[in-house]
Design an enzyme around this catalytic site. Structure first.
Site, PDB file in Angstrom:
ATOM      1  N   GLU A  44     -34.098  -1.124  27.368  1.00 43.34           N
ATOM      2  CA  GLU A  44     -33.167  -2.247  27.312  1.00 43.34           C
ATOM      3  C   GLU A  44     -33.824  -3.507  26.783  1.00 43.34           C
ATOM      4  O   GLU A  44     -35.051  -3.626  26.736  1.00 43.34           O
ATOM      5  CB  GLU A  44     -32.593  -2.517  28.707  1.00 43.34           C
ATOM      6  CG  GLU A  44     -31.737  -1.394  29.215  1.00 43.34           C
ATOM      7  CD  GLU A  44     -31.152  -1.641  30.585  1.00 43.34           C
ATOM      8  OE1 GLU A  44     -30.246  -0.884  30.956  1.00 43.34           O
ATOM      9  OE2 GLU A  44     -31.592  -2.569  31.299  1.00 43.34           O
ATOM     10  N   CYS A  53     -31.040   3.774  23.139  1.00 46.85           N
ATOM     11  CA  CYS A  53     -30.750   4.879  24.066  1.00 46.85           C
ATOM     12  C   CYS A  53     -31.851   5.929  24.050  1.00 46.85           C
ATOM     13  O   CYS A  53     -32.615   6.047  23.084  1.00 46.85           O
ATOM     14  CB  CYS A  53     -29.431   5.536  23.688  1.00 46.85           C
ATOM     15  SG  CYS A  53     -28.008   4.444  23.783  1.00 46.85           S
ATOM     16  N   GLU A  55     -31.623   9.189  23.762  1.00 43.54           N
ATOM     17  CA  GLU A  55     -31.451  10.207  22.726  1.00 43.54           C
ATOM     18  C   GLU A  55     -32.019   9.733  21.396  1.00 43.54           C
ATOM     19  O   GLU A  55     -32.770  10.449  20.732  1.00 43.54           O
ATOM     20  CB  GLU A  55     -29.954  10.543  22.538  1.00 43.54           C
ATOM     21  CG  GLU A  55     -29.276  11.049  23.779  1.00 43.54           C
ATOM     22  CD  GLU A  55     -28.618   9.962  24.628  1.00 43.54           C
ATOM     23  OE1 GLU A  55     -27.549  10.239  25.199  1.00 43.54           O
ATOM     24  OE2 GLU A  55     -29.168   8.842  24.740  1.00 43.54           O
ATOM     25  N   CYS A  86     -23.538   8.156  24.002  1.00 48.15           N
ATOM     26  CA  CYS A  86     -22.684   7.147  23.386  1.00 48.15           C
ATOM     27  C   CYS A  86     -22.358   7.548  21.944  1.00 48.15           C
ATOM     28  O   CYS A  86     -22.959   8.468  21.381  1.00 48.15           O
ATOM     29  CB  CYS A  86     -23.356   5.772  23.431  1.00 48.15           C
ATOM     30  SG  CYS A  86     -24.700   5.552  22.245  1.00 48.15           S
TER      31      CYS A  86
END
Length: 129
Positions: A44, A53, A55, A86
């Site tokens: 983050e 993310c 992935e 997402c």
């Protein structure tokens, strides 16, 4: 490596997530066709648009090391039901994975849903098909 072992690795690896804002760790384990394993966690940033993310972290690590052929992806999150990637991650998967690549989505209790990239994003933008 068996999917069970990949799930265990994803759970263990989630401790490296940098999540000071959401407190929502996610971990991904990507298996290359040559057997190499790449892990990724969500990272983050105070400017949320700059967050990455798990992935995409795993995929980008692999691609940055010259690996572009993959056989499986496991995604773990501290969620009640198996976590869902997402839209941005789904599109990146479509760029680098074959449509039939196995993706195992894992919940905190280690229940799973197994899908393919094509099932996650059936009408992806790609010129590889």
């Amino acid at each position: 490596m068996a999917t069970t072992n990949l799930i265990e690795l994803a759970v263990e690896n989630s401790r490296f997530a940098y999540v000071p804002y959401s407190h929502f760790p996610v971990s991904a384990v990507l298996v290359a066709k040559n057997g190499q394993i790449f892990t990724g966690v969500n990272i983050e940033n105070a400017s949320f648009g700059l967050t990455n993310c798990a992935e995409r972290t795993a995929i980008f690590k692999a691609v940055s090391e010259g690996v572009t052929a993959f056989s499986e992806l496991v995604v773990y999150g501290k969620t009640e039901k198996p976590i869902s990637p997402c839209g941005a991650c789904r599109q990146v998967m479509a760029e680098f994975f074959k449509q039939d690549l196995k993706v195992t989505l894992v919940a905190e209790d280690q229940s799973t849903v197994v899908m393919t990239v094509g099932e996650l994003l059936p009408y992806s933008f790609t010129d590889l098909d």
